[in-house]
Design an enzyme around this catalytic site. Sequence first.
Site, PDB file in Angstrom:
ATOM      1  N   SER A 109      -2.796  12.648  22.762  1.00 62.43           N
ATOM      2  CA  SER A 109      -3.845  12.009  23.564  1.00 62.43           C
ATOM      3  C   SER A 109      -3.951  12.556  24.979  1.00 62.43           C
ATOM      4  O   SER A 109      -4.967  12.357  25.641  1.00 62.43           O
ATOM      5  CB  SER A 109      -3.599  10.499  23.628  1.00 62.43           C
ATOM      6  OG  SER A 109      -2.329  10.225  24.203  1.00 62.43           O
TER       7      SER A 109
ATOM      8  N   ASP B 175      -4.801   3.331  31.783  1.00 60.96           N
ATOM      9  CA  ASP B 175      -4.677   2.203  30.854  1.00 60.96           C
ATOM     10  C   ASP B 175      -3.222   1.795  30.595  1.00 60.96           C
ATOM     11  O   ASP B 175      -2.941   1.079  29.647  1.00 60.96           O
ATOM     12  CB  ASP B 175      -5.369   2.527  29.523  1.00 60.96           C
ATOM     13  CG  ASP B 175      -4.792   3.772  28.851  1.00 60.96           C
ATOM     14  OD1 ASP B 175      -3.773   4.297  29.341  1.00 60.96           O
ATOM     15  OD2 ASP B 175      -5.357   4.222  27.836  1.00 60.96           O
TER      16      ASP B 175
ATOM     17  N   HIS C 270      -2.079   6.316  29.634  1.00 62.20           N
ATOM     18  CA  HIS C 270      -2.695   7.568  30.053  1.00 62.20           C
ATOM     19  C   HIS C 270      -3.079   7.485  31.530  1.00 62.20           C
ATOM     20  O   HIS C 270      -3.153   6.390  32.095  1.00 62.20           O
ATOM     21  CB  HIS C 270      -3.932   7.849  29.195  1.00 62.20           C
ATOM     22  CG  HIS C 270      -3.665   7.733  27.733  1.00 62.20           C
ATOM     23  ND1 HIS C 270      -3.975   6.587  27.009  1.00 62.20           N
ATOM     24  CD2 HIS C 270      -3.095   8.591  26.871  1.00 62.20           C
ATOM     25  CE1 HIS C 270      -3.607   6.763  25.744  1.00 62.20           C
ATOM     26  NE2 HIS C 270      -3.073   7.960  25.635  1.00 62.20           N
TER      27      HIS C 270
END
Length: 378
Positions: free
Chosen positions: A45, A350, A353
Amino acid sequence: MASSQTNLIFSFLLTLNFLFFLLPLPSSATISLCSPNAIYQLGDSISDTGNLIRQSTSPKASVFAHLPYGISFLGQPTGRCSNGLLMIDYIAMSLRLPLLNPYLAKDSDFSHGVNFAVAGSTALDSSFLAENDINSPITNSSLSIQLNWLKSHLKSICHTKKDCEEKLTRSIFFVGEIGGNDYNYGFFRGLKTMDEVQKILVPHVVQSITRTVMEVIKLGATQVIVPGNFPIGCLPIYLTIFQTNDTEAYNEFKCLKGLNGFAMFHNDQLQQALQQLRNAHPNVDIVYADYYNAFKWVLHRAPLLGFDKDSLQKACCGSGGGKYNFERRNLCGVAEATVCPIPETYISWDGIHLTEKAYMHIANWLIRDLTPKLKCLF
Protein backbone atom coordinates in the site's frame (compact mmCIF):
# COMPACT_ATOMS: atom_id res chain seq x y z
CA MET A 1 -20.40 24.26 -8.83
CA ALA A 2 -18.39 23.99 -5.62
CA SER A 3 -17.16 20.54 -6.67
CA SER A 4 -16.01 21.91 -10.03
CA GLN A 5 -14.11 24.75 -8.34
CA THR A 6 -12.51 22.31 -5.94
CA ASN A 7 -11.30 20.11 -8.78
CA LEU A 8 -9.82 23.13 -10.55
CA ILE A 9 -7.96 24.06 -7.37
CA PHE A 10 -6.59 20.55 -6.95
CA SER A 11 -5.56 20.48 -10.62
CA PHE A 12 -3.71 23.76 -10.14
CA LEU A 13 -1.96 22.46 -7.00
CA LEU A 14 -0.94 19.26 -8.76
CA THR A 15 0.50 21.33 -11.61
CA LEU A 16 2.50 23.37 -9.09
CA ASN A 17 3.77 20.14 -7.53
CA PHE A 18 4.90 18.92 -10.93
CA LEU A 19 6.53 22.23 -11.86
CA PHE A 20 8.39 22.21 -8.56
CA PHE A 21 10.23 19.09 -9.66
CA LEU A 22 11.09 20.64 -13.03
CA LEU A 23 12.80 23.64 -11.45
CA PRO A 24 16.62 23.50 -11.53
CA LEU A 25 18.19 22.86 -8.14
CA PRO A 26 21.66 23.80 -6.89
CA SER A 27 24.30 21.32 -8.03
CA SER A 28 24.69 19.99 -4.49
CA ALA A 29 21.03 18.96 -4.48
CA THR A 30 20.46 17.97 -8.09
CA ILE A 31 17.66 15.44 -8.46
CA SER A 32 18.52 12.81 -11.05
CA LEU A 33 18.29 9.05 -11.05
CA CYS A 34 20.20 8.57 -14.31
CA SER A 35 17.28 9.51 -16.56
CA PRO A 36 15.57 6.14 -16.92
CA ASN A 37 12.69 5.82 -19.34
CA ALA A 38 10.65 3.36 -17.24
CA ILE A 39 9.94 2.37 -13.64
CA TYR A 40 8.66 -1.00 -12.49
CA GLN A 41 7.23 -1.07 -8.98
CA LEU A 42 6.54 -4.12 -6.80
CA GLY A 43 5.19 -3.57 -3.31
CA ASP A 44 2.23 -2.92 -1.04
CA SER A 45 0.00 0.00 0.00
CA ILE A 46 2.96 2.36 0.32
CA SER A 47 3.14 2.35 -3.49
CA ASP A 48 -0.15 0.91 -4.83
CA THR A 49 -1.66 3.37 -7.32
CA GLY A 50 -4.89 1.44 -7.85
CA ASN A 51 -4.43 -2.33 -8.13
CA LEU A 52 -6.30 -3.39 -4.99
CA ILE A 53 -9.49 -1.52 -5.84
CA ARG A 54 -9.50 -3.20 -9.28
CA GLN A 55 -8.91 -6.66 -7.87
CA SER A 56 -12.22 -6.98 -6.07
CA THR A 57 -15.40 -8.11 -7.81
CA SER A 58 -16.92 -5.08 -6.13
CA PRO A 59 -14.14 -2.47 -6.36
CA LYS A 60 -16.10 0.21 -4.52
CA ALA A 61 -16.23 -2.03 -1.44
CA SER A 62 -12.69 -0.93 -0.58
CA VAL A 63 -12.41 2.22 1.53
CA PHE A 64 -9.50 3.24 -0.70
CA ALA A 65 -11.98 3.67 -3.55
CA HIS A 66 -13.87 6.35 -1.63
CA LEU A 67 -13.28 9.82 -0.32
CA PRO A 68 -11.63 11.07 1.81
CA TYR A 69 -8.89 8.96 0.19
CA GLY A 70 -7.53 11.03 -2.67
CA ILE A 71 -9.13 14.23 -1.39
CA SER A 72 -5.93 16.18 -2.13
CA PHE A 73 -5.37 14.57 -5.56
CA LEU A 74 -7.90 16.12 -7.93
CA GLY A 75 -10.46 15.63 -5.18
CA GLN A 76 -11.13 11.99 -6.04
CA PRO A 77 -9.91 8.55 -4.94
CA THR A 78 -7.59 6.58 -7.20
CA GLY A 79 -6.82 3.62 -4.96
CA ARG A 80 -3.83 5.34 -3.38
CA CYS A 81 -3.76 4.84 0.39
CA SER A 82 -3.32 8.51 1.24
CA ASN A 83 -5.05 11.83 0.87
CA GLY A 84 -3.08 12.36 -2.33
CA LEU A 85 0.15 11.37 -4.04
CA LEU A 86 2.63 8.71 -2.93
CA MET A 87 6.43 8.58 -2.89
CA ILE A 88 6.56 6.69 -6.18
CA ASP A 89 4.52 9.49 -7.77
CA TYR A 90 7.02 12.12 -6.66
CA ILE A 91 9.93 9.98 -7.78
CA ALA A 92 8.35 9.51 -11.22
CA MET A 93 7.75 13.26 -11.54
CA SER A 94 11.34 14.01 -10.52
CA LEU A 95 12.46 11.79 -13.41
CA ARG A 96 10.14 13.60 -15.84
CA LEU A 97 8.10 10.42 -16.24
CA PRO A 98 4.31 10.02 -16.13
CA LEU A 99 2.71 8.71 -12.95
CA LEU A 100 2.77 4.91 -12.95
CA ASN A 101 -0.49 3.24 -13.90
CA PRO A 102 -1.61 0.15 -11.97
CA TYR A 103 -1.11 -3.15 -13.79
CA LEU A 104 -4.76 -4.15 -13.38
CA ALA A 105 -5.91 -1.02 -15.26
CA LYS A 106 -5.54 -2.97 -18.49
CA ASP A 107 -6.39 -0.12 -20.86
CA SER A 108 -3.62 2.10 -19.46
CA ASP A 109 -0.42 3.39 -21.03
CA PHE A 110 2.50 1.26 -19.80
CA SER A 111 5.15 2.71 -22.11
CA HIS A 112 7.07 4.21 -19.17
CA GLY A 113 6.66 1.39 -16.69
CA VAL A 114 4.06 -0.41 -14.62
CA ASN A 115 2.98 -0.44 -10.99
CA PHE A 116 2.40 -4.00 -9.74
CA ALA A 117 2.07 -3.08 -6.04
CA VAL A 118 -1.10 -4.14 -4.24
CA ALA A 119 -2.28 -2.67 -0.94
CA GLY A 120 -2.34 -5.32 1.77
CA SER A 121 0.08 -7.61 -0.05
CA THR A 122 2.81 -9.59 1.66
CA ALA A 123 6.36 -10.65 0.86
CA LEU A 124 5.42 -14.21 1.78
CA ASP A 125 2.73 -16.30 0.12
CA SER A 126 -0.51 -16.61 2.06
CA SER A 127 0.02 -20.39 2.29
CA PHE A 128 3.24 -19.90 4.23
CA LEU A 129 1.59 -17.40 6.55
CA ALA A 130 -1.34 -19.75 7.11
CA GLU A 131 1.08 -22.53 8.10
CA ASN A 132 2.21 -20.20 10.88
CA ASP A 133 -1.36 -19.33 11.92
CA ILE A 134 -1.20 -15.89 10.34
CA ASN A 135 -4.13 -14.67 8.30
CA SER A 136 -3.64 -12.53 5.18
CA PRO A 137 -7.07 -10.89 4.95
CA ILE A 138 -6.88 -8.32 2.18
CA THR A 139 -5.28 -9.85 -0.92
CA ASN A 140 -3.40 -12.94 -2.06
CA SER A 141 -1.28 -10.89 -4.46
CA SER A 142 1.98 -11.53 -2.68
CA LEU A 143 5.42 -10.62 -4.02
CA SER A 144 5.64 -13.86 -6.03
CA ILE A 145 2.30 -13.10 -7.72
CA GLN A 146 3.47 -9.60 -8.60
CA LEU A 147 6.71 -11.04 -10.01
CA ASN A 148 4.64 -13.31 -12.26
CA TRP A 149 2.66 -10.27 -13.43
CA LEU A 150 5.95 -8.54 -14.25
CA LYS A 151 7.18 -11.54 -16.25
CA SER A 152 3.88 -11.72 -18.13
CA HIS A 153 4.04 -8.02 -18.95
CA LEU A 154 7.61 -8.24 -20.21
CA LYS A 155 6.69 -11.16 -22.48
CA SER A 156 4.05 -8.92 -24.03
CA ILE A 157 6.51 -6.10 -24.85
CA CYS A 158 9.75 -7.99 -25.60
CA HIS A 159 10.34 -9.90 -28.83
CA THR A 160 13.53 -11.62 -27.62
CA LYS A 161 15.55 -11.89 -24.42
CA LYS A 162 18.11 -9.48 -25.87
CA ASP A 163 15.34 -7.04 -26.78
CA CYS A 164 14.08 -7.22 -23.21
CA GLU A 165 17.54 -6.67 -21.74
CA GLU A 166 18.00 -3.59 -23.92
CA LYS A 167 14.66 -2.18 -22.80
CA LEU A 168 15.41 -2.82 -19.13
CA THR A 169 18.87 -1.25 -19.24
CA ARG A 170 17.15 2.11 -18.95
CA SER A 171 14.63 1.04 -16.33
CA ILE A 172 14.57 1.24 -12.55
CA PHE A 173 13.00 -1.54 -10.50
CA PHE A 174 11.60 -0.95 -7.03
CA VAL A 175 11.29 -4.20 -5.07
CA GLY A 176 9.29 -2.94 -2.12
CA GLU A 177 8.69 -1.60 0.34
CA ILE A 178 7.31 -5.07 1.08
CA GLY A 179 7.16 -7.20 4.22
CA GLY A 180 5.47 -4.64 6.43
CA ASN A 181 2.14 -6.41 6.12
CA ASP A 182 3.66 -9.79 6.96
CA TYR A 183 4.68 -8.24 10.26
CA ASN A 184 1.40 -6.36 10.69
CA TYR A 185 -0.60 -9.56 10.30
CA GLY A 186 1.80 -11.39 12.58
CA PHE A 187 1.42 -8.80 15.32
CA PHE A 188 -2.28 -8.04 14.91
CA ARG A 189 -3.87 -11.23 13.58
CA GLY A 190 -1.51 -14.07 14.38
CA LEU A 191 -1.14 -12.95 18.02
CA LYS A 192 2.63 -13.41 17.82
CA THR A 193 5.10 -11.80 20.18
CA MET A 194 7.81 -9.52 18.82
CA ASP A 195 10.41 -12.24 19.37
CA GLU A 196 8.28 -14.77 17.50
CA VAL A 197 7.69 -12.44 14.56
CA GLN A 198 11.40 -11.62 14.45
CA LYS A 199 12.44 -15.26 14.57
CA ILE A 200 9.75 -16.78 12.36
CA LEU A 201 9.09 -14.11 9.75
CA VAL A 202 12.07 -11.80 9.27
CA PRO A 203 14.46 -14.37 7.72
CA HIS A 204 11.78 -15.57 5.29
CA VAL A 205 10.67 -12.04 4.38
CA VAL A 206 14.26 -11.01 3.63
CA GLN A 207 14.77 -14.19 1.62
CA SER A 208 11.63 -13.51 -0.42
CA ILE A 209 12.78 -9.98 -1.21
CA THR A 210 16.30 -11.00 -2.21
CA ARG A 211 14.99 -13.90 -4.29
CA THR A 212 12.79 -11.44 -6.19
CA VAL A 213 15.75 -9.11 -6.73
CA MET A 214 17.67 -12.04 -8.25
CA GLU A 215 14.72 -12.79 -10.52
CA VAL A 216 14.46 -9.24 -11.88
CA ILE A 217 18.23 -9.25 -12.48
CA LYS A 218 17.80 -12.44 -14.53
CA LEU A 219 15.16 -10.61 -16.55
CA GLY A 220 17.71 -7.91 -17.40
CA ALA A 221 17.40 -5.30 -14.66
CA THR A 222 20.55 -3.26 -14.09
CA GLN A 223 19.23 -0.83 -11.47
CA VAL A 224 17.25 -2.18 -8.53
CA ILE A 225 16.12 -0.17 -5.51
CA VAL A 226 15.10 -2.09 -2.39
CA PRO A 227 13.46 -0.07 0.40
CA GLY A 228 13.61 -0.93 4.07
CA ASN A 229 10.87 -0.50 6.65
CA PHE A 230 9.66 2.67 8.39
CA PRO A 231 10.14 3.15 12.15
CA ILE A 232 6.82 1.45 12.87
CA GLY A 233 6.91 2.45 16.53
CA CYS A 234 6.05 6.00 15.39
CA LEU A 235 2.83 5.02 13.58
CA PRO A 236 -0.57 5.57 15.25
CA ILE A 237 -1.73 1.98 14.65
CA TYR A 238 1.18 0.57 16.64
CA LEU A 239 1.16 3.36 19.22
CA THR A 240 -2.52 2.66 19.89
CA ILE A 241 -2.37 -1.13 20.06
CA PHE A 242 0.86 -1.30 22.06
CA GLN A 243 0.16 1.71 24.26
CA THR A 244 1.73 1.42 27.70
CA ASN A 245 2.15 3.43 30.88
CA ASP A 246 5.86 2.61 30.92
CA THR A 247 7.50 5.89 29.96
CA GLU A 248 10.78 4.07 29.35
CA ALA A 249 9.16 2.31 26.39
CA TYR A 250 9.12 5.58 24.40
CA ASN A 251 11.92 7.60 22.85
CA GLU A 252 12.25 11.39 22.77
CA PHE A 253 9.76 11.57 19.89
CA LYS A 254 7.20 9.48 21.79
CA CYS A 255 7.72 6.49 19.50
CA LEU A 256 7.87 2.94 20.86
CA LYS A 257 11.52 1.97 21.09
CA GLY A 258 10.95 -1.78 20.94
CA LEU A 259 9.01 -1.64 17.69
CA ASN A 260 11.53 0.71 16.13
CA GLY A 261 14.20 -1.75 17.18
CA PHE A 262 12.29 -4.49 15.38
CA ALA A 263 12.16 -2.37 12.19
CA MET A 264 15.91 -1.74 12.46
CA PHE A 265 16.52 -5.48 12.83
CA HIS A 266 14.59 -6.14 9.60
CA ASN A 267 16.48 -3.36 7.84
CA ASP A 268 19.87 -4.62 9.04
CA GLN A 269 19.11 -8.16 7.87
CA LEU A 270 17.92 -6.86 4.52
CA GLN A 271 21.02 -4.72 4.01
CA GLN A 272 23.32 -7.64 4.78
CA ALA A 273 21.47 -9.79 2.24
CA LEU A 274 21.67 -7.03 -0.37
CA GLN A 275 25.43 -6.77 0.11
CA GLN A 276 25.74 -10.45 -0.72
CA LEU A 277 23.75 -9.82 -3.89
CA ARG A 278 26.04 -6.93 -4.83
CA ASN A 279 29.05 -9.17 -4.43
CA ALA A 280 27.43 -11.73 -6.74
CA HIS A 281 26.27 -9.12 -9.30
CA PRO A 282 28.94 -6.38 -9.43
CA ASN A 283 27.60 -4.95 -12.71
CA VAL A 284 24.12 -4.31 -11.27
CA ASP A 285 23.23 -1.33 -9.08
CA ILE A 286 21.44 -2.81 -6.07
CA VAL A 287 20.62 0.14 -3.83
CA TYR A 288 19.01 0.18 -0.40
CA ALA A 289 16.38 2.90 0.07
CA ASP A 290 16.53 4.03 3.68
CA TYR A 291 12.86 4.63 4.53
CA TYR A 292 13.69 4.47 8.24
CA ASN A 293 16.06 7.43 8.29
CA ALA A 294 14.07 9.35 5.70
CA PHE A 295 11.04 9.17 8.02
CA LYS A 296 13.20 10.13 11.02
CA TRP A 297 14.51 13.15 9.12
CA VAL A 298 10.95 14.37 8.54
CA LEU A 299 9.93 13.67 12.14
CA HIS A 300 12.96 15.50 13.57
CA ARG A 301 12.29 18.56 11.42
CA ALA A 302 8.51 18.38 11.44
CA PRO A 303 7.73 21.89 12.77
CA LEU A 304 10.19 23.45 10.29
CA LEU A 305 8.45 21.55 7.48
CA GLY A 306 5.03 22.87 8.50
CA PHE A 307 3.72 19.90 10.50
CA ASP A 308 1.81 20.50 13.73
CA LYS A 309 4.14 19.56 16.60
CA ASP A 310 1.17 18.45 18.70
CA SER A 311 -0.13 16.04 16.03
CA LEU A 312 3.00 14.20 14.94
CA GLN A 313 1.61 10.80 15.98
CA LYS A 314 -2.06 11.53 15.29
CA ALA A 315 -4.01 10.24 12.33
CA CYS A 316 -5.56 13.03 10.28
CA CYS A 317 -8.41 10.76 9.22
CA GLY A 318 -9.75 8.57 12.00
CA SER A 319 -12.34 8.00 14.68
CA GLY A 320 -10.40 7.19 17.83
CA GLY A 321 -9.78 10.64 19.22
CA GLY A 322 -7.29 10.82 22.07
CA LYS A 323 -3.54 10.76 21.57
CA TYR A 324 -3.53 9.04 18.20
CA ASN A 325 -7.06 9.37 16.72
CA PHE A 326 -6.98 5.73 15.65
CA GLU A 327 -9.56 2.98 16.11
CA ARG A 328 -9.07 -0.42 14.46
CA ARG A 329 -12.80 -1.08 14.13
CA ASN A 330 -13.58 2.34 12.63
CA LEU A 331 -10.83 3.15 10.17
CA CYS A 332 -10.61 6.14 7.86
CA GLY A 333 -13.39 5.97 5.29
CA VAL A 334 -16.17 4.75 7.57
CA ALA A 335 -19.02 7.01 8.61
CA GLU A 336 -17.67 7.53 12.12
CA ALA A 337 -14.30 8.82 10.92
CA THR A 338 -13.56 12.51 10.50
CA VAL A 339 -10.80 14.32 8.62
CA CYS A 340 -8.55 16.98 10.11
CA PRO A 341 -9.08 20.49 8.65
CA ILE A 342 -5.57 20.78 7.20
CA PRO A 343 -4.01 17.43 6.20
CA GLU A 344 -0.79 19.22 5.26
CA THR A 345 -0.06 19.70 8.97
CA TYR A 346 -0.15 15.94 9.70
CA ILE A 347 2.43 13.24 8.99
CA SER A 348 -0.02 10.34 9.36
CA TRP A 349 -3.04 10.21 7.10
CA ASP A 350 -5.07 7.27 8.46
CA GLY A 351 -2.89 5.88 11.24
CA ILE A 352 -1.25 3.36 8.90
CA HIS A 353 -0.28 5.39 5.84
CA LEU A 354 1.20 8.87 5.52
CA THR A 355 -0.11 12.11 4.09
CA GLU A 356 0.80 13.36 0.66
CA LYS A 357 3.01 16.06 2.19
CA ALA A 358 4.91 13.56 4.35
CA TYR A 359 5.45 11.33 1.32
CA MET A 360 6.71 14.32 -0.67
CA HIS A 361 9.38 15.19 1.91
CA ILE A 362 10.43 11.56 2.32
CA ALA A 363 10.67 11.17 -1.46
CA ASN A 364 12.87 14.26 -1.69
CA TRP A 365 15.18 12.86 1.00
CA LEU A 366 15.35 9.50 -0.76
CA ILE A 367 16.10 10.96 -4.18
CA ARG A 368 18.99 12.97 -2.82
CA ASP A 369 20.29 9.90 -0.98
CA LEU A 370 19.87 7.48 -3.90
CA THR A 371 21.23 9.57 -6.76
CA PRO A 372 24.96 9.30 -5.99
CA LYS A 373 24.60 5.56 -5.32
CA LEU A 374 23.39 4.76 -8.84
CA LYS A 375 25.99 4.45 -11.61
CA CYS A 376 24.74 6.36 -14.63
CA LEU A 377 25.34 3.83 -17.38
CA PHE A 378 23.61 5.75 -20.18
